[in-house]
Design a protein around this motif. Structure first.
Motif, mmCIF file in Angstrom:
data_model
loop_
_atom_site.group_PDB
_atom_site.id
_atom_site.type_symbol
_atom_site.label_atom_id
_atom_site.label_comp_id
_atom_site.label_asym_id
_atom_site.label_seq_id
_atom_site.Cartn_x
_atom_site.Cartn_y
_atom_site.Cartn_z
ATOM 1 N N PRO A 367 0.848 -1.201 0.000
ATOM 2 C CA PRO A 367 0.000 0.000 0.000
ATOM 3 C C PRO A 367 0.882 1.249 0.000
ATOM 4 C CG PRO A 367 -0.129 -1.192 2.095
ATOM 5 C CD PRO A 367 0.629 -2.059 1.158
ATOM 6 N N ALA A 368 0.635 2.131 -0.948
ATOM 7 C CA ALA A 368 1.576 3.229 -1.191
ATOM 8 C C ALA A 368 1.242 4.471 -0.375
ATOM 9 C CB ALA A 368 1.565 3.572 -2.670
ATOM 10 N N ALA A 369 2.291 5.169 0.012
ATOM 11 C CA ALA A 369 2.151 6.466 0.680
ATOM 12 C C ALA A 369 2.713 7.537 -0.236
ATOM 13 C CB ALA A 369 2.911 6.465 1.992
ATOM 14 N N THR A 370 2.318 8.774 -0.021
ATOM 15 C CA THR A 370 2.946 9.876 -0.735
ATOM 16 C C THR A 370 3.917 10.572 0.213
ATOM 17 O OG1 THR A 370 1.265 11.443 -0.046
ATOM 18 C CG2 THR A 370 0.889 10.290 -2.126
ATOM 19 N N VAL A 459 9.227 4.041 5.467
ATOM 20 C CA VAL A 459 10.154 4.216 4.350
ATOM 21 C C VAL A 459 11.091 3.024 4.405
ATOM 22 C CG1 VAL A 459 11.873 5.717 3.306
ATOM 23 C CG2 VAL A 459 9.986 6.723 4.613
ATOM 24 N N VAL A 460 10.937 2.104 3.467
ATOM 25 C CA VAL A 460 11.654 0.840 3.583
ATOM 26 C C VAL A 460 12.559 0.617 2.378
ATOM 27 C CG1 VAL A 460 11.403 -1.666 3.754
ATOM 28 C CG2 VAL A 460 9.829 -0.187 4.984
ATOM 29 N N THR A 487 1.369 2.674 5.603
ATOM 30 C CA THR A 487 1.574 2.719 4.156
ATOM 31 C C THR A 487 3.065 2.886 3.894
ATOM 32 O OG1 THR A 487 1.071 5.063 4.228
ATOM 33 C CG2 THR A 487 -0.703 3.578 3.528
ATOM 34 N N PHE A 488 3.477 2.640 2.653
ATOM 35 C CA PHE A 488 4.910 2.513 2.376
ATOM 36 C C PHE A 488 5.414 3.485 1.318
ATOM 37 C CE2 PHE A 488 3.635 -1.466 4.144
ATOM 38 C CZ PHE A 488 4.738 -1.941 4.843
ATOM 39 N N LEU A 489 6.643 3.926 1.533
ATOM 40 C CA LEU A 489 7.402 4.607 0.490
ATOM 41 C C LEU A 489 8.663 3.772 0.290
ATOM 42 C CD1 LEU A 489 7.678 8.443 1.209
ATOM 43 C CD2 LEU A 489 6.842 7.393 -0.894
ATOM 44 N N VAL A 686 -0.345 8.184 -9.753
ATOM 45 C CA VAL A 686 -0.997 6.960 -10.225
ATOM 46 C C VAL A 686 -1.140 6.024 -9.045
ATOM 47 C CG1 VAL A 686 -0.741 4.951 -11.697
ATOM 48 C CG2 VAL A 686 -0.130 7.201 -12.556
ATOM 49 N N GLU A 687 -2.381 5.699 -8.706
ATOM 50 C CA GLU A 687 -2.594 4.857 -7.537
ATOM 51 C C GLU A 687 -3.122 3.494 -7.966
ATOM 52 O OE1 GLU A 687 -3.796 7.896 -4.036
ATOM 53 O OE2 GLU A 687 -4.853 8.125 -5.932
ATOM 54 N N GLY A 688 -3.135 2.593 -7.039
ATOM 55 C CA GLY A 688 -3.742 1.298 -7.309
ATOM 56 C C GLY A 688 -2.754 0.297 -7.869
#
Ligand code: SF4
Ligand code: SF4
Ligand code: FES
Ligand code: FES
Lengths: 810, 202
Positions: A367-370, A459-460, A487-489, A686-688
């Motif tokens: 799952p993405a973070a900004t 942040v991984v 969520t992840f960056l 761009v998400e998803g």
């Protein structure tokens, strides 16, 4: 920028009623409604200090009009402001007359002349004539305050922008106001230059020509400059830049303020490495290896070079071709290469990462973070490389965010730039981050509660280049498991790595964040052939080549000999591969070994788009014409396809993007029109994703024997990388490589600090200078990854989860 | 590169411990440094930066703001001649010229024997006694050229109990134990706080 309370206040500016946010400064409210108040010291990204008094305006809060500095006065209900009153005008004249008392007015020889707020505002608001006839202040001009920045104290108007930036934003308070009154001046401490990674921003901030950038000094006049807005691709953060050229040569980049990414700041590497694009060392024509003398490369025409490349690909057959690299390419280039590999060559052996990142399914599937999410989260958990060295502006944004409600927790094997602002820096041995995190979350440390109950952005990345991806994956696994709301960056460094993965330049991954077993209908329609089995990643390809299972290696702007963590494996692969085809801007260590070398366009010469680590698509705009006969990477792919009997069927970047938009499920709706429209200024997120990442649970990492030291290796901002080495102003900034070890470990081994030692790893034995450093964990040895004098990749075994070394006296 | 003596380092730690934020100890530590060396060396500033957790540049910025912190060696006696209005009207310019000639150095300079430094100074709040000067920050009023000469002779020949560097540190900063007393309600104010009665340490 901070959360505004909902209710607005109404104020009157120059007769018009306007709404303003309670708490905001008058000057900001005026800016928003288009009333320009002149200023020197005020900057919307920094605190107000009221140094210059240029922003004085008539303010009436019920006690009659009074001159007040609009950058220091918060708006209040019913405030009546006149920025054009007679008193305001006289104040402006007065302030400018004072500011010019000591100003040398050497505009004709000043870099700032023509774009100087002091010039402009003097013309617009100044008294027209000076009454000052006395002698002005004199100082030696200019003095270097760092390798990249020169200071002319005579021109300085003491606005505190540079010094405020250094302290507040960069966290490197190495420049200061010294002395007082008429003698006041900006200076560094003797012998301690302003060597901040962000020093170039002060040049851009300085409202006069007091601070100039050494690489740009006397290179151009502002009225000769041509400018386009583009995106930095030096790292994967994607800062917005204004790219400026003069006479078809790149001469300057300026930061452009976008809310979601860089707030107008740039790191010095991103700001100054345009010099490499202008370098005379650029490849300008194709080269092939001389048949008679294996040590010679011969210049040739594109036809013969492409034919030779195509032949090598054909002879090898699809299973025995591998494509390494592509994370420096634009999205369009990456897409065409992904298409060439799959639908024409027929191989899935493609990998944009050089065995130094994390698997594509994880990058695309978590799952993405900004960046904004991170800067607004309760906690940012960093388990990865030193962001200051690898993603400098992310480091800056997080540093500034910690002044608000955000806390940073970092876990890793070495001291990092985040130590200065982290709530907690937890040191653990390389390879043990996941278990350290698990112990933290399971214990009764208050941090565990904070992480469980508040919002978390993780942040991984790899905390060390001497680790495989596994420790990072274990960390992600623990976070997913225990902190499902996080969520992840991904902390990946290379320019467009995210975009290359989005475009399918990874084994088993197809454009639009899907896997090879679930191609979209439109993709099958366009590509026709899609390999059925997942191919090899970079490590796999190099292993295959080294053992004779792969014949042709294609390097897409990749230098495995320098950037792959395991130099020995890369060298072996190069030795046994039959043909190496390299597409690059420069002759790097790896390119020098290639049989066919195809020169490609560089940054500033290409259009298209790039995607940053958040998944944000930004535009690239070409500014200069490329040298010689170099070609865009996608054209090279299209030509190769043609020669291989296929057809890419695309003739321009726009056509390519239209196809991407059709075939890549995640990119549906991101049309060319949107990319070319005003929305693109902030970039289009761009998400998803339809990928489910595979994450291993944490494992015990091997114990170190009594003699061993766990090797930890990270990248530095200034390293022996290709672009830095070809930028005359930057190349000497990279420090020589030294091995840093805790003094007690050195003592135990009988080595004195600064002595040369023999370093023994499973890969090689070589001599390195060892230095004692108290900040290093005991049992750990730190060697920077790619510094002049030899990289850590000599010692690393890319197949091991962690690498241990031994040290012996000579 | 270490600057502070062992004893002063201990004192420095004690000074830092007095403040909620170490950085607040910067000025007291600058005084301590000047007490030790007679002026403030670069090494001293670098060490203070380390002790209070800031950059050397920041210490330099603060230190250079205050004229009484000397960043180069000064004479045993620092003579500040007031050059502001009242004194100027009553002959400060001439006095300065005389002083320069008598000592053979320009304003801002130090005599070769390291005895005297002369400086021009702003108003010393003794305008009724113009022209005036200060020797190591102690006033001398209505100074004529002759008086200046005899003052110099006297200072040169007698061994005064004056710190070498001629600055403020003769009186060490003294913070009494009850400094954290906090606000006192007005009805409780029967006399001045305890620390005002404490004997001054000279
Ligand atoms: S150098 Fe420039 S930015 Fe810095 S204080 Fe002077 S005028 Fe301002
Ligand atoms: S942080 Fe990255 S994207 Fe931003 S200027 Fe630096 S290198 Fe470029
Ligand atoms: S802009 Fe307001 S005082 Fe400088
Ligand atoms: S003018 Fe000299 S003391 Fe005031």
């Amino acid at each position: 920028m901070s959360d505004m309370p909902p209710s607005e206040v109404v104020i009157t500016i120059n007769g018009a009623e306007v709404e303003a946010h309670p708490g905001e400064m008058l000057i900001a409210a005026a800016d928003r409604v288009g009333v320009h108040i002149p200023r020197f010291c005020y900057h919307e990204r920094m605190s107000s200090v009221g140094m210059c008094r240029m922003c004085l305006v008539d303010v009436d809060t019920g006690r009659g009009p009074m001159l007040q500095p609009s950058c220091m006065v918060p708006v209040s209900e019913g405030m009546v402001v006149d920025s054009e009153s007679e008193d305001t005008r006289r104040a402006q004249e007065g302030i400018l007359e004072f500011l010019l008392v000591n100003h040398p007015l050497d505009c004709p020889v000043c870099d700032k002349g023509g774009e100087c707020p002091l010039q402009d505002q003097t013309v617009a608001y100044g008294p027209g004539e000076s009454r000052f006839i006395e002698e002005k202040r004199h100082y030696e001009k200019p003095i270097p305050i760092s390798d990249l920045v020169d200071l002319d104290r005579e021109r300085c108007i003491l606005c505190d922008r540079c010094t405020r930036f250094a302290d507040e934003i960069a966290g490197d308070p190495l420049i200061q106001f010294t002395e007082r009154g008429n003698a006041m001046q900006v200076l560094t401490f003797p012998g301690e230059p302003f060597s901040s990674y962000f020093s170039g921003n002060t040049v851009q901030l300085c409202p006069v020509g007091a601070l100039t950038a050494a690489p740009y000094r006397f290179k151009a006049r502002p009225w000769d400059l041509e400018q386009v807005e583009s995106t930095c691709t030096t790292c994967s953060l994607g800062c917005r830049v204004a790219v400026q050229s003069s006479r078809n040569e790149l001469v300057r980049y300026l930061g452009v303020d976008v809310e979601s990414v860089n707030h107008g700041w740039l790191c010095d590497k991103g700001r100054f490495n345009y010099e490499a694009v202008n370098s005379d060392d650029r490849l300008t024509t194709p080269l092939i290896r001389d048949k008679h003398d294996q040590h010679q490369l011969l210049g040739t025409d594109w036809g013969s070079a492409l034919a030779q490349a195509a032949q090598a690909i054909q002879q090898a057959g699809p299973e025995r071709v591998g494509i390494i690299g592509g994370s420096q390419l634009t999205n369009e280039d990456a897409y065409v290469w992904a298409k060439l590999a799959r639908s024409v060559i027929g191989t899935d052996n493609v990998d944009a990462q050089l065995g130094d990142g994390i698997p594509a399914d994880v990058v695309l599937g978590l799952p993405a973070a900004t960046i904004k999410d991170a800067c607004e989260a309760d906690t940012v958990l960093i388990v990865g490389p030193d962001l200051k060295e690898e993603l400098p502006i992310l480091h800056l944004r997080l540093r500034v965010a910690t002044k608000g409600k955000t806390s940073v927790i970092e876990i890793g094997p070495t001291a990092t730039g985040a130590d200065a602002y982290a709530q907690r820096s937890i040191r653990c041995r390389s390879g043990e981050a996941a278990r350290t995190l698990l112990a933290l979350l399971e214990g009764d440390d208050p941090l565990a509660k904070q992480l469980r109950e508040g919002s978390v952005v993780a942040v991984v990345g790899r905390t060390s280049m001497a680790e495989s991806a596994t420790p990072a994956l274990e960390v992600a696994s623990v976070i997913r498991d225990r902190l499902p709301h996080a969520t992840f960056l991904p902390a990946l460094r290379r320019g467009n790595v995210r975009g290359a993965l989005d475009m399918g330049l990874a084994p088993g991954i197809l454009p639009g964040r899907t896997t090879i077993d679930q191609p979209s209908e439109s993709l099958t329609d366009k590509w026709k052939i899609i390999p059925e089995t997942t191919g090899l990643d970079t490590t796999g390809m190099l292993q295959a080549a080294a053992s004779g299972r792969l014949d042709t290696l294609i390097l897409l702007g990749a230098d495995p000999l320098r950037d792959f963590p395991d130099r020995n494996l890369a060298a072996e692969a190069f030795q046994y591969a039959t043909t190496i085809i390299a597409i690059d801007n420069f002759i790097t260590d790896s390119v020098a070994q290639a049989d066919v070398i195809l020169p490609s366009t560089a940054y500033g010469e290409q259009g298209g788009t790039t995607t940053n680590i958040e998944g944000r698509i930004s535009r690239l705009t070409p500014k200069v014409t490329p040298p010689g006969t170099v070609r865009d990477d996608w054209m090279i792919a299209a030509e190769l396809a043609w020669r291989l009997g296929g057809d890419i069927g695309l003739g321009s970047r726009q056509e390519i993007w239209r196809e991407i938009e059709q075939v890549a499920p995640s990119h549906a709706g991101v049309t060319v029109e949107r990319i070319c429209g005003p929305e693109a200024h902030e970039g289009i997120l761009v998400e998803g994703t339809s990928i489910e990442p595979t994450l291993p649970p944490p494992q015990e990492s091997p114990v170190i024997d009594g003699y061993g030291l766990r090797l930890v290796s990270g990248r530095k901002l200034w390293d022996a990388g290709t672009n830095i080495s070809h930028s005359p102003s930057l190349k000497h900034l990279a420090e020589e490589s030294t091995l840093r070890v805790h003094p007690s470990d050195l003592q135990r081994l009988g080595v004195s600090s600064g002595a040369s030692v023999r370093v023994i790893s499973t890969r090689t034995t070589e001599t390195v200078v060892a230095v004692a450093d108290e900040s290093i964990l005991r049992g750990t040895a730190v060697l920077p990854f790619n510094q002049p004098g030899g990289g850590a990749n000599r010692f690393i075994d890319a197949t091991a989860h962690v690498n241990d070394i031994r040290i012996e006296t000579l | 590169m270490k600057f502070f003596t062992e004893e002063h380092l201990e004192l420095a730690d004690a000074i830092i411990a007095r403040y909620p934020k170490p950085r607040s100890a910067m000025i007291p530590l600058l005084h301590l440094a000047q007490e030790q060396a007679g002026w403030i060396t670069d090494d001293a500033m670098a060490e203070i930066a380390e002790l209070v957790g800031t950059s050397s540049a920041e210490v330099l910025g603060t230190c250079s703001f205050y004229e009484m912190f000397k960043r180069s060696p000064v004479g045993k006696y620092v003579i500040n001649i007031c050059t502001t209005m009242s004194c100027a009207l009553l002959g400060a310019g001439e006095l300065m010229e005389h002083a320069e000639r008598r000592l053979g150095v320009r304003a801002g300079g130090t005599t070769e024997d390291g005895m005297f430094t002369i400086e021009g100074a702003e108003c010393q709040a003794a305008c009724t006694e113009a022209p005036c000067l200060q020797v190591n920050y102690r006033h001398r009023y209505r100074v004529t050229s002759d008086q200046f000469d005899s003052m110099i002779e006297e200072l040169a020949s007698t061994n005064h109990d004056v710190p070498d560097h001629g600055v403020l540190s003769r009186i060490r900063q003294h913070i009494p134990e009850d400094r954290f007393v906090g606000a006192v309600p007005p009805e409780d104010v029967v006399s001045s706080p305890a620390w005002m009665h404490d004997e001054k340490v000279d």
